[in-house]
Design a protein around this motif. Sequence first.
Motif, PDB file in Angstrom:
ATOM      1  N   TYR A  88       0.836  -1.198   0.000  1.00 49.14           N
ATOM      2  CA  TYR A  88       0.000   0.000   0.000  1.00 49.14           C
ATOM      3  C   TYR A  88       0.874   1.253   0.000  1.00 49.14           C
ATOM      4  O   TYR A  88       1.738   1.403   0.863  1.00 49.14           O
ATOM      5  CB  TYR A  88      -0.869   0.052   1.250  1.00 49.14           C
ATOM      6  N   THR A  90      -0.145   4.184   0.794  1.00 49.39           N
ATOM      7  CA  THR A  90      -0.554   5.119   1.849  1.00 49.39           C
ATOM      8  C   THR A  90      -0.355   4.548   3.257  1.00 49.39           C
ATOM      9  O   THR A  90      -0.822   5.142   4.230  1.00 49.39           O
ATOM     10  CB  THR A  90      -2.029   5.513   1.677  1.00 49.39           C
ATOM     11  N   LEU A  91       0.296   3.391   3.360  1.00 47.75           N
ATOM     12  CA  LEU A  91       0.603   2.847   4.679  1.00 47.75           C
ATOM     13  C   LEU A  91       2.106   2.870   4.902  1.00 47.75           C
ATOM     14  O   LEU A  91       2.879   2.645   3.966  1.00 47.75           O
ATOM     15  CB  LEU A  91       0.104   1.402   4.810  1.00 47.75           C
TER      16      LEU A  91
ATOM     17  N   GLU B 161      -5.237   9.226   9.200  1.00 48.99           N
ATOM     18  CA  GLU B 161      -3.805   9.044   8.937  1.00 48.99           C
ATOM     19  C   GLU B 161      -3.033   8.475  10.118  1.00 48.99           C
ATOM     20  O   GLU B 161      -1.904   8.010   9.943  1.00 48.99           O
ATOM     21  CB  GLU B 161      -3.179  10.387   8.531  1.00 48.99           C
ATOM     22  N   ARG B 164      -5.389   3.272  14.145  1.00 44.59           N
ATOM     23  CA  ARG B 164      -5.534   1.916  13.605  1.00 44.59           C
ATOM     24  C   ARG B 164      -6.746   1.801  12.695  1.00 44.59           C
ATOM     25  O   ARG B 164      -6.693   1.170  11.643  1.00 44.59           O
ATOM     26  CB  ARG B 164      -5.708   0.942  14.763  1.00 44.59           C
ATOM     27  N   MET B 167      -5.947   3.330   9.489  1.00 47.13           N
ATOM     28  CA  MET B 167      -5.049   2.461   8.729  1.00 47.13           C
ATOM     29  C   MET B 167      -5.856   1.449   7.901  1.00 47.13           C
ATOM     30  O   MET B 167      -5.590   1.241   6.719  1.00 47.13           O
ATOM     31  CB  MET B 167      -4.151   1.741   9.735  1.00 47.13           C
ATOM     32  N   ARG B 170      -7.527   3.328   5.069  1.00 47.04           N
ATOM     33  CA  ARG B 170      -6.610   3.614   3.965  1.00 47.04           C
ATOM     34  C   ARG B 170      -6.326   2.364   3.146  1.00 47.04           C
ATOM     35  O   ARG B 170      -6.314   2.398   1.917  1.00 47.04           O
ATOM     36  CB  ARG B 170      -5.295   4.179   4.521  1.00 47.04           C
ATOM     37  N   ALA B 171      -6.101   1.256   3.839  1.00 48.67           N
ATOM     38  CA  ALA B 171      -5.813   0.012   3.128  1.00 48.67           C
ATOM     39  C   ALA B 171      -6.995  -0.376   2.249  1.00 48.67           C
ATOM     40  O   ALA B 171      -6.831  -0.728   1.079  1.00 48.67           O
ATOM     41  CB  ALA B 171      -5.487  -1.104   4.114  1.00 48.67           C
ATOM     42  N   GLU B 174      -7.278   1.827  -0.793  1.00 46.99           N
ATOM     43  CA  GLU B 174      -6.332   1.538  -1.864  1.00 46.99           C
ATOM     44  C   GLU B 174      -6.662   0.219  -2.566  1.00 46.99           C
ATOM     45  O   GLU B 174      -6.724   0.164  -3.783  1.00 46.99           O
ATOM     46  CB  GLU B 174      -4.919   1.475  -1.272  1.00 46.99           C
ATOM     47  N   ARG B 175      -6.825  -0.835  -1.783  1.00 48.56           N
ATOM     48  CA  ARG B 175      -7.060  -2.153  -2.385  1.00 48.56           C
ATOM     49  C   ARG B 175      -7.956  -2.980  -1.484  1.00 48.56           C
ATOM     50  O   ARG B 175      -7.482  -3.715  -0.613  1.00 48.56           O
ATOM     51  CB  ARG B 175      -5.726  -2.858  -2.603  1.00 48.56           C
ATOM     52  N   THR B 179      -6.964  -6.272   0.976  1.00 44.93           N
ATOM     53  CA  THR B 179      -7.124  -6.044   2.408  1.00 44.93           C
ATOM     54  C   THR B 179      -7.979  -7.139   3.034  1.00 44.93           C
ATOM     55  O   THR B 179      -7.704  -7.614   4.133  1.00 44.93           O
ATOM     56  CB  THR B 179      -7.732  -4.652   2.642  1.00 44.93           C
TER      57      THR B 179
END
Lengths: 230, 289
Positions: A88, A90-91, B161, B164, B167, B170-171, B174-175, B179
Amino acid sequence: MLEVSGLDAWYGEAQALRDVSIRAAAGEVVTLMGRNGAGKTTALRCVMGLHSSMRGSVRLGDADLGALGPVQRARAGLGYVPDDRGIYATLTVEEHLILPPRAADSAWDVERVYAAFPALRARRGQYASKLSGGERQMLAIARVLLMGSRLLLLDEPTEGLAPILVQQIAAILRDAKAEGRTVLLVEQNLRFATAVADRHYLLSQGTIVATLGNDEVRARESEVLQHLGI
Amino acid sequence: MDYLAVQLFNGLANGSFYALLSLGLAVIFGMMRIVNFAHGAFYMLGAFIAYFLLQQAGVGFWPALVIAPLVIAVAGMFLERVFLRRLAGLDPLYGFLFTFGLTLVIQDGMRLRFGVQGQPYSAPAELSGTVLLGAVSYPTYRLFVVAFCLVASIAVWFVIERTRLGMAVRAATERADLTRALGVDVDRWITPMFGFGLGLAALAGVLAAPMRNVSPLMGSELIILTFAVVVIGGMGSIAGAIVAGFLVGVLSSVGAIFDPAVEGIVVFALMAVLLLVRPSGLFGSIETR
Ligand SMILES: Nc1ncnc2c1ncn2[C@@H]1O[C@H](COP(=O)(O)OP(=O)(O)OP(=O)(O)O)[C@@H](O)[C@H]1O
Ligand SMILES: [Mg+2]
């Protein structure tokens, strides 16, 4: 341990897998080899529950995974490293290591990951988009080791890596095997494949055309290479 | 000079609404890949809830600032469970059509009942009047809106940002599939995050009520510009939504000094140029697939 049988898979109308059966015992490392487009990635995605247009059965130990989605499969002990590493942007590096819940007690913790891959420790607070190709692969593998997965699904983990990293991955796979984990490995590098694996499934146009031991692969190397289109 | 300063502050105040609205859109798009066309309608409903609370129950601005977002968030979660969930995995066009239809239903429903004329809603007494900023005096309430929205935006940024939960969001943004394959139950978070995004819209609506008249069409005027903000900031980007929100607010207000018509032109010109040189937006990293 892993028992895949009669697996068919489609992309729209096009059939990508036809009656694929794969078995791997606990502590066994088996590879899936075949030329580009043979269906290797599709097979791993079906096992992980990421490809819904499929038929056939996938069992892990006594459990039928058929009705489970990818979340439950991961929690049942499957660990997936996709061909693009699945990092990722963004991680941060450390967030990659704490994101997945632990499926089981695992021999690996974050400290062991950093000890094995010092480059990851040095970059723990950085966004993973800054990592090199090799570091990404390390992170992707470390992630499933941390999950404590019983079955590792690795899609071309050595592709594009420096020899020293390839050796490190070989060592990790041997450790995993010694701990009784099962590995289903998609691999094009014959030397690596025969060094770490016990058996090899040869996939061609979506069908398993041969199951070979290490000795057979070495004896029939040119024939196998031809199959891989190399 | 004074006029420029006033327009600058006006721009920040307008930008506050863009920021809150596009933040909600960013969270929703990130988790669900749905462009929520109905966002403006929920902003309008937030303002109307504040209005009703005052008219029917004598409940003032401060409680409304909490109640309206909560009511809309719960309604949003219900909506996601009952309708939007069925559209997951389909062509994004279905989500767009659904939320577009919903907008028309909500908007015209309100219009049948209230007409298009705006209802006034006054700022709380503590915030009425003006403050002297150097040589210019400026409405206290607008300064409050700017400060409040800045703090709220930064709080949302922090949660996404630095925590947890963020997080996992965000994961998933993105995908989502990957995830899930890592054992993170993305789908459990979709309903609350949709509610949260709508709650932010309602919050913006309550804040807007004392500045603009409460009217059924107040959202539709704002939402088009907000979409431009989302594109400029980068689809699904949290920081992008905040920065682009305030940026667009300021640019369009300053542009309006020259001619009121320039206001919209500035925004869409910026969007067009950005799309040419940086198609993923200021902060964008999502490739929509
Ligand atoms: N998303 C997709 N849509 C349509 N067809 C696809 C898609 N992904 C793969 N295919 C097709 O399915 C077949 C199997 O693809 P797959 O990716 O599983 O092969 P592979 O053995 O992993 O190849 P490679 O060595 O290139 O990774 C190929 O013919 C490919 O063109
Ligand atoms: Mg592949």
